[in-house]
Design a protein around this motif. Structure first.
Motif, mmCIF file in Angstrom:
data_model
loop_
_atom_site.group_PDB
_atom_site.id
_atom_site.type_symbol
_atom_site.label_atom_id
_atom_site.label_comp_id
_atom_site.label_asym_id
_atom_site.label_seq_id
_atom_site.Cartn_x
_atom_site.Cartn_y
_atom_site.Cartn_z
ATOM 1 N N UNK A 614 -93.810 14.076 -36.327
ATOM 2 C CA UNK A 614 -94.011 15.450 -35.872
ATOM 3 C C UNK A 614 -95.294 16.102 -36.362
ATOM 4 N N UNK A 615 -96.231 15.298 -36.862
ATOM 5 C CA UNK A 615 -97.453 15.889 -37.390
ATOM 6 C C UNK A 615 -98.590 15.855 -36.364
ATOM 7 N N UNK A 616 -99.386 16.878 -36.364
ATOM 8 C CA UNK A 616 -100.662 16.811 -35.649
ATOM 9 C C UNK A 616 -101.665 17.704 -36.366
ATOM 10 N N UNK A 617 -102.922 17.322 -36.264
ATOM 11 C CA UNK A 617 -103.960 18.097 -36.953
ATOM 12 C C UNK A 617 -105.281 17.903 -36.229
ATOM 13 N N UNK A 618 -106.174 18.819 -36.392
ATOM 14 C CA UNK A 618 -107.478 18.654 -35.765
ATOM 15 C C UNK A 618 -108.552 19.455 -36.482
ATOM 16 N N UNK A 619 -109.781 19.004 -36.276
ATOM 17 C CA UNK A 619 -110.967 19.721 -36.755
ATOM 18 C C UNK A 619 -111.885 19.836 -35.555
ATOM 19 N N UNK A 620 -112.368 21.040 -35.253
ATOM 20 C CA UNK A 620 -113.255 21.224 -34.095
ATOM 21 C C UNK A 620 -114.521 21.939 -34.554
ATOM 22 N N UNK A 621 -115.636 21.416 -34.122
ATOM 23 C CA UNK A 621 -116.927 22.038 -34.446
ATOM 24 C C UNK A 621 -117.560 22.482 -33.135
ATOM 25 N N UNK A 622 -117.861 23.756 -33.029
ATOM 26 C CA UNK A 622 -118.419 24.300 -31.793
ATOM 27 C C UNK A 622 -119.817 24.816 -32.108
ATOM 28 N N UNK A 623 -120.801 24.327 -31.374
ATOM 29 C CA UNK A 623 -122.186 24.689 -31.669
ATOM 30 C C UNK A 623 -122.811 25.463 -30.513
ATOM 31 N N UNK A 666 -113.386 24.940 -36.930
ATOM 32 C CA UNK A 666 -112.006 25.405 -36.873
ATOM 33 C C UNK A 666 -111.077 24.243 -37.215
ATOM 34 N N UNK A 667 -110.047 24.533 -37.979
ATOM 35 C CA UNK A 667 -109.075 23.476 -38.287
ATOM 36 C C UNK A 667 -107.661 23.982 -38.013
ATOM 37 N N UNK A 668 -106.780 23.071 -37.658
ATOM 38 C CA UNK A 668 -105.381 23.456 -37.441
ATOM 39 C C UNK A 668 -104.478 22.277 -37.805
ATOM 40 N N UNK A 669 -103.311 22.579 -38.336
ATOM 41 C CA UNK A 669 -102.311 21.568 -38.679
ATOM 42 C C UNK A 669 -100.969 22.062 -38.153
ATOM 43 N N UNK A 670 -100.187 21.165 -37.595
ATOM 44 C CA UNK A 670 -98.871 21.589 -37.104
ATOM 45 C C UNK A 670 -97.839 20.511 -37.383
ATOM 46 N N UNK A 671 -96.623 20.944 -37.592
ATOM 47 C CA UNK A 671 -95.515 19.995 -37.739
ATOM 48 C C UNK A 671 -94.336 20.471 -36.904
ATOM 49 N N UNK A 672 -93.776 19.521 -36.184
ATOM 50 C CA UNK A 672 -92.610 19.827 -35.366
ATOM 51 C C UNK A 672 -91.386 19.265 -36.065
#
Lengths: 718, 222
Positions: A614-623, A666-672
């Motif tokens: 149930x884990x997901x995570x991401x890192x996004x860089x917007x330029x 931007x970073x985000x982490x989620x668990x279901x």
């Protein structure tokens, strides 16, 4: 456009909360279905024009709650502050925000008070997917679809029962509450959505009075019902209501004096869209709709010193449109869509000199032919004719074709014409801005009468432009070509490229017409400028492992004024060396282009997924690369926005001052948990980048946590 | 007012290039830069409920002679001793409705250095009764989109705050009352010629300009 100084602040305020972040999961399934490109459901992979799809999973993974957050993270889309207009808007292929049509479930959202549409009005909690068609789409949608169309598709009831609740809280006392409930069986379906959003705003220059974005709160309700009258006939009704209230605090400069003011802003809109569709046979389906919507906004500011009314302003717009569309499958490989309708629009505002309604009507008809001569080819031809009571007739054709060189490698070419009708303010403004320095703006439909009155009263000191040449405004027009290619390699690597060119004519700009005996300028509007935008968009994604995916996007953009470029080629444009103050001739390679356009922008995103836990995570860089600022009126929170141009010319060239490029991380982490609870946390703008004067729509670092609960009970139909 | 004299260098350059062809009796061109010429500076006063005014202004032109590089007292305005006058953004020449002389001028598009010779024709004498076409150099700003070349400045400030920026690539060519030619370029309208003027801080109505004066009977500026 040099028109609305005072309002700047109001607008920045109403614009609300901008948090950058957006989507990802660049994985595109061939089964993904979009409706915007053809007005009918079609597989994304089969379309011959550039279309971006942002799905629910992507929106959820980045934890965003307002539309602008989602859009900002897409390649080629840029949410830009409208320092000379209202809030923030969407820049697409280098077009200003008012040149992209924004639809909600296929219907236009109104309320472009000073040109662009405030994207923070749209909650994302009930969005199923966002479809972005790049390139002109006036052939299907009429006015405003020059750069493209963004269609926000909301949830519809799924078979069975579904219920969801979510709550999010984050920096700046920003809270977001969502509730949804849906039900569907063979005959009847219903879906209800409610959202409450509130924020304390933010302040990028605490040393100045008031906030960069003042606190605001809003509510959204959206309901959908569908009833299958017979197996072939369905009646559906969609209704949406939105209201917003904002506290306003500004220090305004009036005749060299600083006045502190406070007040409120209100905005309200609703729409209602009953739809009746009947399937006459397997080949023919006819749909009738009666869409009506209304938008109203009102604001006032009182002087804090004596409580007197410093400023007030109101605006109401209504839009009613009956429409009928028929889809007919001539043969299994040929489909025809034909439709027609009538749009009746009214606007009333304090800025037109009286509170009377200004009206216009547009009758239109369109056709589209989709043809798949062989499995490798698909060709779509279409066109639309609009006839308007004010600007006359417009024909907008479009032709698109796709060829599969190999099953996993296709080439697309599309060309078309787009247009944008003169908007109400350009026609009817009768507005004297005392607060903004004392100038008047007259729409072309009222300019001559009003100027005659002034001239007769001997109030004109000098003419800057022959008023008899202020004729009827023509629609702004563009033609465009998009040439793209996409490929997919062994399910791991995929990518696409798109070259675009847009040529725009008859751009409407403000024109100084006269100066009064009190030394106050009078402006009106004219079709003046010609411009082009051209560039390249690249997207790619790679599955490193089953858990890790990386994606990247890039846009190269050249956006230039054709007449300026012509003058430079003829050697008529110079720049002044700031050291020696001597003039030098400008070369075409030194011309940077239009203001507020970045030559380079892009994004890199890394996603991690562990579904079994149930884990997901991401890192996004917007330029966003460097850009110039000009043609700016007004100020942000009392700070005058300095133009990029150095003295010497009014052209943005490489010798001018630029706003430096920047990257947001931007970073985000989620668990279901147990398939029904989801906990998410994240930080947008991790390094806290801010630029208070030039980029007021980027708040500093923002953290958030959210909790959601979803319950669903599926029921197979049939 | 300060001035700096560049004439010797210009001459040296010309001599080096053209050597024997140059007549030794020909007088040297005068090339100099005038800084901070006060064109009726007066502080701005803000009035509640009305446009700002400048109650201290004299409404008189600052008159200038190119040959001597000197300011001529305004009391001598009825004489032929001045060539050009400045007041705020308004620029006049000693002719027609402005003075008793026969000076005339025109704006030429180009860089200062590449204009090596005055045009044969196209000079305009002042005539305030002829509207905007009655002056060689207009006091009003170039409006965006206009292709007119007889403006010397444009507004690079926001709508509500004017910054007077001399348009790059505009050279004013003057034929003085005694038939001598001058080319001049306005470099700044603000005191001490800041590269990026701030109209809240920098004083306006202070001209900085450079010019080349040809004392001989020649249209050449070399």
């Amino acid at each position: 456009m040099r028109v609305v100084p005072l309002l700047i602040c109001l607008h920045v305020a109403l614009s609300g909360y901008a948090q950058l972040g957006v989507d990802t999961l660049a994985n595109r399934n061939l089964e993904e279905v979009v409706v915007t490109a053809t007005r009918t459901e079609r597989e994304l992979g089969a379309l011959p024009m550039p279309v971006t799809l942002v799905g629910k999973a992507q929106i959820k993974s980045i934890g965003s709650v307002r539309l602008h957050d989602v859009l900002t993270e897409q390649t080629g889309l840029l949410v830009v502050p409208q320092v000379n207009g209202q809030g923030s808007g969407l820049q697409l292929q280098g077009f200003n925000p008012d040149y992209t049509l924004i639809l909600l479930d296929g219907e236009p959202i109104i309320g472009r008070y000073t040109g662009s549409l405030e994207l923070s009005r749209i909650a994302v909690g009930n969005i199923r997917q966002i479809e972005i068609v790049k390139g002109p789409s006036s052939s299907l949608y009429g006015s405003d679809a020059l750069a493209g169309v963004v269609n926000i598709i909301t949830e519809r009831p799924q078979p069975g029962f579904k219920m969801g609740l979510s709550a999010r809280y984050g920096a700046n006392e920003t809270s977001d509450l969502n509730g949804e409930v849906g039900f569907s069986n063979k005959i009847f379906s219903a879906y209800l959505f409610a959202n409450r959003f509130g924020t304390a705003g933010y302040d990028l220059s605490p040393e100045n009075f008031g906030k960069t974005v003042s606190p605001f709160r809003n509510n959204t309700f959206h309901s959908k019902f569908a009833y299958r009258i017979t197996p072939r006939t369905e009646l559906a009704v969609s209704a949406r209501f939105f209201d917003e209230r904002q506290d306003l605090n500004f220090e305004v400069a009036s005749n060299g004096e600083q006045i502190r003011t406070s007040g409120s802003g209100f905005a309200r809109d609703w729409n209602l869209n009953p739809t009746l569709s009947h399937r006459f046979s397997d080949r023919l389906k006819v749909t009738g709709r009666f869409y009506s919507t209304r938008y109203a906004t009102e604001s006032f500011l009182n002087s804090e010193r004596d409580g007197s009314r410093y400023y007030s302003d109101s605006f109401q717009q209504s839009f009613v449109r009956p429409e009928a569309v028929g889809e007919y499958f001539v043969t299994p490989d040929q489909a025809i869509t034909v439709g027609g309708g009538y749009v009746f629009e009214t606007v009333a505002t304090t800025r037109y000199g009286d509170q009377g309604n200004r009206e216009q009507g547009t009758a239109y008809g369109f056709f589209q032919h989709e043809w798949t001569p062989t499995p490798k080819w698909s060709v779509i031809t279409g066109g639309r004719y609009d006839h308007n009571t004010i600007y006359g007739g417009q024909f907008s054709p479009k032709l698109s074709a796709r060829y599969d060189i190999k099953p996993a490698w296709s080439v697309k070419l599309s060309g078309g014409v787009g247009f944008k009708a003169p908007d109400f303010r350009q026609l009817y403004f009768n507005f004297f801005n005392t607060a903004g320095g004392g100038y008047s703006v007259l729409g072309t439909e009222v300019a001559n009468v009003r100027l005659n009155e002034l001239a007769t009263a001997n109030l004109i000191q000098s003419w800057a432009f022959d008023p008899s040449l202020l004729g009827k405004l023509k629609a702004e027009q563009s033609w465009s070509v998009n040439l793209g290619s996409s490929f997919r390699l062994n399910d791991k690597l995929q990518g696409d490229a798109n070259l675009f060119y847009n040529s725009i004519d008859n751009l409407i700009e403000s024109q100084l017409v006269a100066t009064t005996t009190a030394n106050q300028n009078i402006y009106s509007y004219r079709n003046i400028n010609r411009a082009f935008t051209t560039g390249l968009e690249l997207n790619g994604s790679y599955n490193l492992t089953s858990r890790w995916q990386v994606s990247a996007g890039y846009q190269l953009l050249y956006a230039m004024d054709k007449d300026v470029l012509g003058s430079i080629r003829r050697g008529e444009v110079f720049w002044r060396d700031p050291e020696t103050l001597a003039s030098q001739r400008l070369s075409t390679s030194e011309y940077f282009g239009l203001y507020n356009r970045s030559r380079h922008m892009g994004n890199v995103k890394l996603f991690f997924r562990l579904p079994e836990r149930g884990w997901e995570a991401n890192v996004r860089v917007i330029y966003r690369g460097k850009f110039g600022v000009g043609d700016v009126i007004g100020n942000v929170q009392g700070e005058v926005i300095p133009p990029s141009n150095k003295p010497g010319n009014n052209v943005l060239d490489v010798h001018d001052d630029f706003v430096a490029g920047y990257a947001l991380v931007n970073v985000a982490v989620a668990k279901t948990i147990m398939n029904c609870f989801r906990i998410q946390g994240g930080v947008d703008n991790v390094f806290g980048y801010t630029e208070p004067v030039f980029i007021p729509n980027v708040p500093g670092r923002l953290w958030y946590v959210s909790l959601s609960y979803t319950f669903s009970k599926s029921e197979k139909l049939n | 007012m300060n001035k700096s004299v560049f004439a010797p260098c210009v001459l040296a350059l010309t001599m080096g290039m053209w050597g024997c062809q140059q007549s030794e009796e020909q007088p040297e061109v005068i090339s100099q830069t005038i800084t901070n010429l006060n064109a009726d500076y007066a502080p701005l006063v803000f009035n509640p409920g009305g446009p700002p005014t400048r109650p201290a202004e004299t409404k008189k032109y600052t008159l200038f002679n190119f040959r001597t590089g000197q300011i001529i007292p305004n009391a001598d305005s009825a004489s032929g001793s001045w060539d050009i006058g400045f007041r705020a953004t308004s620029i006049i020449f000693n002719s027609g409705t402005s003075g008793p002389g026969t000076a005339a001028a025109q704006v030429v598009v180009g860089t200062f250095d590449e204009i090596r010779e005055a045009p044969e024709s196209g000079f305009i004498q002042d005539n305030k009764n002829a509207g905007p076409s009655g002056f060689a150099v207009l006091s009003s700003p170039l409006t965006p989109g206009s292709t007119a070349t007889n403006h010397w400045w444009q507004n690079t400030g926001a709508t509500t705050s004017t910054i007077v920026s001399p348009i790059a690539g505009r050279v004013i060519v003057v034929r003085t009352a005694d038939g001598k030619y001058v080319k001049m370029e306005i470099l700044s309208y603000y005191e001490n010629a800041p590269a990026s003027p701030n109209n809240m801080v920098d004083k306006d109505r202070f001209y900085t300009f450079r010019y080349v004066y040809q004392p001989a009977e020649s249209r050449s500026f070399e």
